[in-house]
Structures are given as structure tokens and as C-alpha cells.
Design a protein around this motif. Structure first.
Motif, PDB file in Angstrom:
ATOM      1  N   GLY A 245      22.311   3.033  -5.639  1.00  0.00           N
ATOM      2  CA  GLY A 245      23.815   3.634  -5.686  1.00  0.00           C
ATOM      3  C   GLY A 245      23.589   4.129  -7.151  1.00  0.00           C
ATOM      4  O   GLY A 245      24.683   5.044  -7.617  1.00  0.00           O
ATOM      5  N   GLU A 246      22.576   4.185  -7.891  1.00  0.00           N
ATOM      6  CA  GLU A 246      22.507   4.525  -9.349  1.00  0.00           C
ATOM      7  C   GLU A 246      22.085   5.815  -9.386  1.00  0.00           C
ATOM      8  O   GLU A 246      21.053   6.030  -8.827  1.00  0.00           O
ATOM      9  N   TYR A 247      22.525   6.679 -10.365  1.00  0.00           N
ATOM     10  CA  TYR A 247      22.167   8.183 -10.290  1.00  0.00           C
ATOM     11  C   TYR A 247      21.095   8.288 -11.319  1.00  0.00           C
ATOM     12  O   TYR A 247      21.271   7.717 -12.374  1.00  0.00           O
ATOM     13  N   SER A 248      20.274   8.839 -10.983  1.00  0.00           N
ATOM     14  CA  SER A 248      19.033   9.724 -11.907  1.00  0.00           C
ATOM     15  C   SER A 248      18.772  10.765 -11.674  1.00  0.00           C
ATOM     16  O   SER A 248      19.175  11.303 -10.262  1.00  0.00           O
ATOM     17  N   SER A 249      18.283  11.531 -12.408  1.00  0.00           N
ATOM     18  CA  SER A 249      17.946  13.089 -12.306  1.00  0.00           C
ATOM     19  C   SER A 249      16.735  13.066 -11.290  1.00  0.00           C
ATOM     20  O   SER A 249      16.065  12.220 -10.947  1.00  0.00           O
ATOM     21  N   ALA A 250      16.925  14.346 -10.601  1.00  0.00           N
ATOM     22  CA  ALA A 250      15.422  14.563  -9.709  1.00  0.00           C
ATOM     23  C   ALA A 250      14.175  14.537 -10.281  1.00  0.00           C
ATOM     24  O   ALA A 250      13.325  13.951  -9.828  1.00  0.00           O
ATOM     25  N   TYR A 251      14.378  14.902 -11.723  1.00  0.00           N
ATOM     26  CA  TYR A 251      12.862  14.755 -12.348  1.00  0.00           C
ATOM     27  C   TYR A 251      12.456  13.173 -12.482  1.00  0.00           C
ATOM     28  O   TYR A 251      11.217  12.966 -12.405  1.00  0.00           O
ATOM     29  N   ASP A 252      13.326  12.442 -12.931  1.00  0.00           N
ATOM     30  CA  ASP A 252      12.945  11.049 -13.115  1.00  0.00           C
ATOM     31  C   ASP A 252      12.787  10.525 -11.822  1.00  0.00           C
ATOM     32  O   ASP A 252      11.537   9.631 -12.011  1.00  0.00           O
ATOM     33  N   GLU A 253      13.377  10.532 -10.942  1.00  0.00           N
ATOM     34  CA  GLU A 253      12.989   9.876  -9.512  1.00  0.00           C
ATOM     35  C   GLU A 253      11.678  10.650  -9.127  1.00  0.00           C
ATOM     36  O   GLU A 253      11.058   9.708  -8.611  1.00  0.00           O
ATOM     37  N   ALA A 254      11.420  11.727  -9.126  1.00  0.00           N
ATOM     38  CA  ALA A 254      10.048  12.293  -8.816  1.00  0.00           C
ATOM     39  C   ALA A 254       9.066  11.890  -9.568  1.00  0.00           C
ATOM     40  O   ALA A 254       7.819  11.315  -8.858  1.00  0.00           O
ATOM     41  N   ARG A 255       9.034  11.605 -10.674  1.00  0.00           N
ATOM     42  CA  ARG A 255       8.256  11.435 -11.776  1.00  0.00           C
ATOM     43  C   ARG A 255       7.891   9.670 -11.434  1.00  0.00           C
ATOM     44  O   ARG A 255       6.642   9.295 -11.423  1.00  0.00           O
ATOM     45  N   PHE A 256       8.896   8.859 -11.113  1.00  0.00           N
ATOM     46  CA  PHE A 256       8.850   7.515 -10.820  1.00  0.00           C
ATOM     47  C   PHE A 256       7.727   7.484  -9.527  1.00  0.00           C
ATOM     48  O   PHE A 256       6.981   6.570  -9.421  1.00  0.00           O
ATOM     49  N   PHE A 257       8.474   8.111  -8.613  1.00  0.00           N
ATOM     50  CA  PHE A 257       7.549   8.149  -7.139  1.00  0.00           C
ATOM     51  C   PHE A 257       6.204   8.470  -7.306  1.00  0.00           C
ATOM     52  O   PHE A 257       5.370   7.768  -6.990  1.00  0.00           O
ATOM     53  N   LEU A 258       5.974   9.446  -8.243  1.00  0.00           N
ATOM     54  CA  LEU A 258       4.539   9.929  -8.380  1.00  0.00           C
ATOM     55  C   LEU A 258       3.558   8.948  -9.178  1.00  0.00           C
ATOM     56  O   LEU A 258       2.483   8.810  -8.826  1.00  0.00           O
ATOM     57  N   ASP A 259       4.183   8.341 -10.270  1.00  0.00           N
ATOM     58  CA  ASP A 259       3.489   7.530 -10.970  1.00  0.00           C
ATOM     59  C   ASP A 259       3.012   6.484 -10.170  1.00  0.00           C
ATOM     60  O   ASP A 259       1.985   5.724 -10.181  1.00  0.00           O
ATOM     61  N   VAL A 260       3.871   5.785  -9.199  1.00  0.00           N
ATOM     62  CA  VAL A 260       3.444   4.694  -8.630  1.00  0.00           C
ATOM     63  C   VAL A 260       2.502   5.157  -7.194  1.00  0.00           C
ATOM     64  O   VAL A 260       1.512   4.494  -7.067  1.00  0.00           O
ATOM     65  N   ILE A 261       2.658   6.168  -6.613  1.00  0.00           N
ATOM     66  CA  ILE A 261       1.919   6.417  -5.335  1.00  0.00           C
ATOM     67  C   ILE A 261       0.744   7.379  -5.597  1.00  0.00           C
ATOM     68  O   ILE A 261      -0.286   7.854  -4.760  1.00  0.00           O
ATOM     69  N   SER A 262       0.394   7.883  -7.039  1.00  0.00           N
ATOM     70  CA  SER A 262      -0.376   8.898  -7.224  1.00  0.00           C
ATOM     71  C   SER A 262      -1.788   8.555  -6.701  1.00  0.00           C
ATOM     72  O   SER A 262      -2.511   9.799  -6.225  1.00  0.00           O
ATOM     73  N   GLU A 263      -2.346   7.348  -6.530  1.00  0.00           N
ATOM     74  CA  GLU A 263      -3.720   7.141  -6.016  1.00  0.00           C
ATOM     75  C   GLU A 263      -3.881   7.541  -4.525  1.00  0.00           C
ATOM     76  O   GLU A 263      -5.156   7.467  -4.036  1.00  0.00           O
ATOM     77  N   TYR A 264      -2.595   7.860  -3.964  1.00  0.00           N
ATOM     78  CA  TYR A 264      -3.182   8.323  -2.481  1.00  0.00           C
ATOM     79  C   TYR A 264      -2.668   9.643  -2.302  1.00  0.00           C
ATOM     80  O   TYR A 264      -2.478   9.952  -1.040  1.00  0.00           O
ATOM     81  N   MET A 265      -2.376  10.422  -3.367  1.00  0.00           N
ATOM     82  CA  MET A 265      -2.177  11.860  -3.132  1.00  0.00           C
ATOM     83  C   MET A 265      -3.395  12.525  -2.526  1.00  0.00           C
ATOM     84  O   MET A 265      -4.618  12.227  -2.457  1.00  0.00           O
ATOM     85  N   GLY A 266      -2.965  13.254  -1.382  1.00  0.00           N
ATOM     86  CA  GLY A 266      -4.171  13.900  -0.728  1.00  0.00           C
ATOM     87  C   GLY A 266      -4.343  13.263   0.626  1.00  0.00           C
ATOM     88  O   GLY A 266      -5.201  13.743   1.410  1.00  0.00           O
ATOM     89  N   ARG A 267      -4.075  11.876   0.662  1.00  0.00           N
ATOM     90  CA  ARG A 267      -4.334  11.118   1.903  1.00  0.00           C
ATOM     91  C   ARG A 267      -3.099  10.667   2.747  1.00  0.00           C
ATOM     92  O   ARG A 267      -3.215  10.075   3.587  1.00  0.00           O
ATOM     93  N   CYS A 268      -1.905  10.800   2.114  1.00  0.00           N
ATOM     94  CA  CYS A 268      -0.612  10.749   2.979  1.00  0.00           C
ATOM     95  C   CYS A 268       0.454  11.616   2.544  1.00  0.00           C
ATOM     96  O   CYS A 268       0.344  12.340   1.462  1.00  0.00           O
ATOM     97  N   VAL A 269       1.110  11.851   3.446  1.00  0.00           N
ATOM     98  CA  VAL A 269       2.558  12.704   3.245  1.00  0.00           C
ATOM     99  C   VAL A 269       3.582  12.055   2.451  1.00  0.00           C
ATOM    100  O   VAL A 269       4.054  11.194   3.024  1.00  0.00           O
ATOM    101  N   PRO A 270       3.970  12.600   1.541  1.00  0.00           N
ATOM    102  CA  PRO A 270       5.274  12.359   0.708  1.00  0.00           C
ATOM    103  C   PRO A 270       6.355  12.786   1.416  1.00  0.00           C
ATOM    104  O   PRO A 270       6.383  13.864   2.165  1.00  0.00           O
ATOM    105  N   ILE A 271       7.578  11.800   1.275  1.00  0.00           N
ATOM    106  CA  ILE A 271       8.649  12.167   1.992  1.00  0.00           C
ATOM    107  C   ILE A 271      10.104  11.717   1.244  1.00  0.00           C
ATOM    108  O   ILE A 271       9.772  10.797   0.528  1.00  0.00           O
ATOM    109  N   LEU A 272      10.914  12.296   1.045  1.00  0.00           N
ATOM    110  CA  LEU A 272      12.362  12.272   0.318  1.00  0.00           C
ATOM    111  C   LEU A 272      13.110  11.747   1.408  1.00  0.00           C
ATOM    112  O   LEU A 272      13.606  12.289   2.514  1.00  0.00           O
TER     113      LEU A 272
END
Length: 512
Positions: A63-90
Motif C-alpha cells: 500500500g506504499e506509494y512510489s513513483s512509476a519511475y522508481d517502481e519500473a526501475r526496481f522491477f527492471l533491475d531485478v529481472i534484467s537478466e531475463y529481458m528478451g526471454r519473458c514478457v513483463p507485466i504490470l
């Protein structure tokens, strides 16, 4: 239609490879701090089993608010090694529904730009119909509405939805129950159907390797009958044999050039393709690999080229519907541009440069006799290096999973690592043994894990003993996700992170 499950930490213990489904969608992150402890091993297992995979981020975790930029960056930093092999979803539900529509648009735009993929937008039907989402409709919709009166007992072949899809003309995926029971897991599962083929899902993944992108581009043109064979428009609607190869290679990121402004034909291909890293072989001198471009009589009147796509098949532009080189736009016969059995009788093979990650060790800094070796994601054990050289890979987003270290004669080490889901692990008494060579020590320990798809997140090296009078110290340097090379760290200290889910990708070690 394809059958999809989505899983989170609630399903601890599930084996995705054993579940009767086509697609496995895994929760990886939430907000700017939550990481599902099982996500990586599930993704690895599903990919290894040949299943399609999606990875999702839960907006406003806790329930904690963060900016779209911060949440997108966090997600990308964690899953970056799978870019191109998996479909990202919000995953946009619960507290997130208080946010303006501009929030998910920014998140989706950032992820699409960074990954080259087409991310899904997931939400419930009631919210979807409560406001205007027209600025999101360039992204596919995954809608949840449990109106199917699902009574258990497996998959529903064609679940019926009675809700409107809001600003979208149609949804691309439909989650019709949260109480699904299917073979391979003894518990409730969210069940969805994806309205498309495996090829449609692959297109959403984006950011694939160049070789695969080149092959897929050529095959997509062959499967689209709006493209046919004709010299009249060989760089736009139609193609001929060489323009199909130029166009596909260029689209995949090999700058071979394309277009009517320059003369391009089979006779220019060897020079143009080898200039960007392709290797020219005589046909029959190498076993064919997916992505090889085949040439016959390239400078003669019978010049022809096609691309080998595996399993004895090639894709190529063959002939116009007229039986000649000029014809009407589009493929009137189904053969003008098509996939066919490899006809053989080629003269040359143009092989694209490998997409495989490479270890680039560099030069040793001295001859102290310190040797070490890295085990990396999808690569396995790399060749041993020594004295300040790089062990591992950089630039490929591949996690470092394990190390072997052989210190010089008389040195005794203790190595501690923070390993994903294991926490801190320690190996002590590491010394040079009689058979050490470049790869082994007295007890030849594997430090880290192999076969578990776990990243090393932090490294500490201590020297427990060294020869009398030897005042040299051991230093090491780690290459960390999102950071790159960190500063050299002296023995007895740690480098990396503990609890931030950042992988180490490579390491250097030296004694001086």
C-alpha cells in the motif's frame, strides 16, 4: 489459445515444469522493495521445460506509494537478466487503483523502452470499466473477471466473459478463476487463456538475440502473404532473395545496409556481411546452424541465397507468380517467399557472429600464482584465469553462480558469499593442492551453487594464513548489476549487496 497459470509466493513448493500449462507467469517484485524469493528458480525451471514465461510486478506493494519511475526501475533491475526471454507485466489492482492512469502509462512506457518488449497491463474488469484508459491501449490487456462460474475440474476450453473490456477493443489474455485445479499442483491456481499462438507470445518478449531476431524477421515476412517476390519493389512491399537477407540482417541489428540507394545483390553479400562480423565458409565444411545464410553462384547469373532456420529447412524469396523476377505485389502462390526444405547445392555459408556471452579476461597484472574460475548463468564453467584477470562476463546480464579459487603455495583462504535464498555461505581452508593446476585446490570446493539458478550477491575473502615474511595482501573487485565494476576491496572486507537482489556478474582477484 494457450493456457496460462500465474504464481506468487503463495504457491511455495510448486514445480512449474510439472504443471499442465503452456505459459507460466511469475510474480517477481512489488513496490520498490519486495522480491519474491522463488521467482528466479521458477522462471529458470519453466524456461528449461520449454514453457513460455511472463514476469509481473505488483504496483504499490504494502500500500506504499512510489513513483512509476522508481517502481519500473526496481522491477527492471531485478529481472534484467531475463529481458528478451519473458514478457513483463504490470499488476494494477487494490491500492493502485487510486492512482491516475498516467502512472501505469509511465511504468509501461519505461519497461517497453528498456526491454524492447510489449508489456501487459493487468487489472480487474470492474476497475477497467470505471475510467478512461485509452492512453494505455497500445499495450495488451490481461483482464480478470470471475464470471465463468468455474466449478473446478481442470481447464475451461473457451471461458465466457460477460464484462466489457473498457477502452480496449479486445483483451489479449483472460483470467477466469482464482480457484483452478489442474494436473501437476495440488492447490488453487489462477487460470487464464492467452488469445494467440506461441509465435504471438514470442513477439511480445522483444529484445531477443540478433540471430533469433534475424531468423524471426525473415520467417515473419514469409508467413505474411502481403509480401511477395518482385524486383519492382524489392525493398518495400516485396523482396527478392538478396534483399530478404539484407533486410532481415539489418532489422536484427547487423548494419549490412539495405535500400535502393546502393547496389545490393548476391555478389555484394560476402563483402557486406563479413564486414559486420559474419564468417564465410565453404558449403559442406561446417555443420549448418540456425541463422546461417547460404549462397549459390553469388557473382553469376544463377546467384541465389536463403537462410537456414534449423531442422533441414530454409527461408527464402524464390520466384514471382509469373515464373520470372517481376510480379504483382504480395504472394499469390504461397511459394514466392516461403519456408522450404533445404535444397542443398550451395557454395558458401555466411555465419553470423555468436550471441553467446564471452569471458574477456584481459592481461594479468603480475605472476603471483592466484588462479580462479567462474560458473555463470546459461554458460557454465568458464576457463580459469589468474592474477587480476576477469572471471565471468560483463554486458550480458548473466549472474555469477559459483567460483573455484586456487591460492599460491602457502596461502590459506576463507571465502564467504551471500547467495540468493541461501543467505551467507562460507568455505574455509582453501589452499593449493598437489593437483591444483588451474582448476582445483586441495578440497576443490565449489563456492556458490551450480544447477540451482541462484545469483551470488556479495563476496568476502579472508586470508587465514600465508608464508612467513610474505607481506602481500589479496584484493578483489566485483562487477555488480546496475553498478558495473566496484572499487578494489582488500582481504577481510565484503563487496556487493546483502538483501537488494542484485547479482554479481564477474570478479577480479590479485595479490600484491
Amino acid at each position: 489459445m494457450l493456457r496460462a497459470i500465474d504464481i506468487a509466493s503463495w504457491q511455495a513448493g510448486i514445480r512449474p515444469s510439472q504443471v499442465d500449462c503452456d505459459i507460466v507467469i511469475v510474480k517477481a517484485t512489488g513496490g520498490t522493495s519486495y522480491v519474491n524469493p522463488y521467482w528466479c528458480q521458477w522462471v529458470e525451471e519453466a524456461l528449461a521445460a520449454g514453457k513460455l514465461v511472463g514476469i509481473y510486478h505488483y504496483c504499490m506493494e504494502y500500500g506504499e506509494y512510489s513513483s512509476a519511475y522508481d517502481e519500473a526501475r526496481f522491477f527492471l533491475d531485478v529481472i534484467s537478466e531475463y529481458m528478451g526471454r519473458c514478457v513483463p507485466i504490470l499488476d494494477f489492482e487494490a491500492d493502485a487503483q487510486s492512482l491516475p492512469v498516467s502512472w501505469p502509462r509511465e511504468w509501461l512506457d519505461i519497461v517497453a523502452r528498456e526491454t524492447g518488449s510489449t508489456p501487459f497491463f493487468y487489472c480487474y474488469a470492474s476497475y477497467l470499466n470505471s475510467r478512461d484508459h485509452s492512453e494505455l491501449t497500445k499495450y495488451p490487456l490481461w483482464m480478470a473477471s470471475y464470471l465463468n462460474r468455474y466449478m473446478g475440474g481442470g481447464w475451461v476450453a473457451d471461458p465466457v466473459n460477460t464484462w466489457d473490456t473498457g477502452s480496449w477493443e479486445n483483451m489479449t489474455m483472460y483470467q477466469y478463476t482464482s480457484e483452478g485445479r489442474v494436473a501437476g499442483y495440488d492447490g488453487d491456481l489462477d487460470l487464464s487463456v492467452f488469445y494467440g499462438t506461441k509465435g504471438d507470445w514470442r513477439k511480445l518478449e522483444g529484445n531477443m538475440g540478433k540471430i533469433e531476431a534475424m531468423v524471426n524477421h525473415a520467417v515473419a515476412i514469409a508467413n505474411d502473404d502481403s509480401h511477395g517476390y518482385s524486383w519492382a519493389d524489392r525493398w518495400d512491399v516485396d523482396r527478392d532473395c538478396s534483399s530478404l537477407m539484407y533486410d532481415s540482417a539489418n532489422a536484427a541489428g547487423y548494419p549490412v545496409g539495405r535500400g535502393a540507394d546502393k547496389t545490393r545483390y548476391t555478389g555484394t553479400m560476402i563483402d557486406d556481411f563479413t564486414a559486420v562480423g559474419f564468417t564465410n565458409y565453404g558449403y559442406g565444411s561446417v555443420s549448418l546452424q540456425r541463422g546461417d545464410i547460404l549462397l549459390r553462384d553469388p557473382w553469376g547469373s544463377g546467384g541465389h541465397t536463403e537462410m537456414y532456420i534449423g531442422d533441414g529447412m530454409t527461408v527464402g524469396a524464390h520466384i514471382a507468380e509469373t515464373g520470372g523476377v517481376y510480379g504483382e505485389p504480395g504472394d499469390q502462390t504461397g511459394y514466392e517467399i516461403s519456408v522450404t526444405a533445404n535444397p542443398g547445392n550451395w557454395d558458401y555459408v555466411l555465419r553470423p557472429p555468436s550471441d553467446a556471452p564471452e569471458q574477456v579476461p584481459g592481461e594479468p597484472v603480475n605472476d603471483a600464482g592466484l588462479k580462479y574460475r567462474a560458473h555463470c548463468q546459461t554458460v557454465g564453467w568458464l576457463p580459469a584465469v589468474r592474477d587480476g584477470q576477469v572471471a565471468g562476463t560483463t554486458g550480458y546480464a548473466k549472474r555469477l553462480e559459483a567460483l573455484k579459487i586456487t591460492p599460491p603455495e602457502g596461502w590459506v583462504l576463507e571465502v564467504s558469499m551471500h547467495v540468493q535464498s541461501h543467505g551467507w555461505m562460507t568455505w574455509s581452508g582453501i589452499r593449493k593442492g598437489e593437483s591444483s593446476g588451474t582448476e582445483s585446490s586441495s578440497n576443490d570446493p565449489i563456492m556458490g551453487t551450480v544447477g540451482e539458478a541462484k545469483r551470488i550477491e556479495c563476496l568476502m575473502v579472508k586470508v587465514l594464513d600465508r608464508p612467513a615474511g610474505d607481506n602481500r595482501k589479496l584484493y578483489f573487485q566485483v562487477h555488480q548489476q546496475s553498478t558495473g565494476w566496484k572499487d578494489w576491496t582488500p582481504e577481510g572486507y565484503a563487496s556487493g549487496t546483502d538483501g537488494m537482489a542484485l547479482r554479481l556478474e564477474a570478479v577480479r582477484m590479485k595479490i600484491e
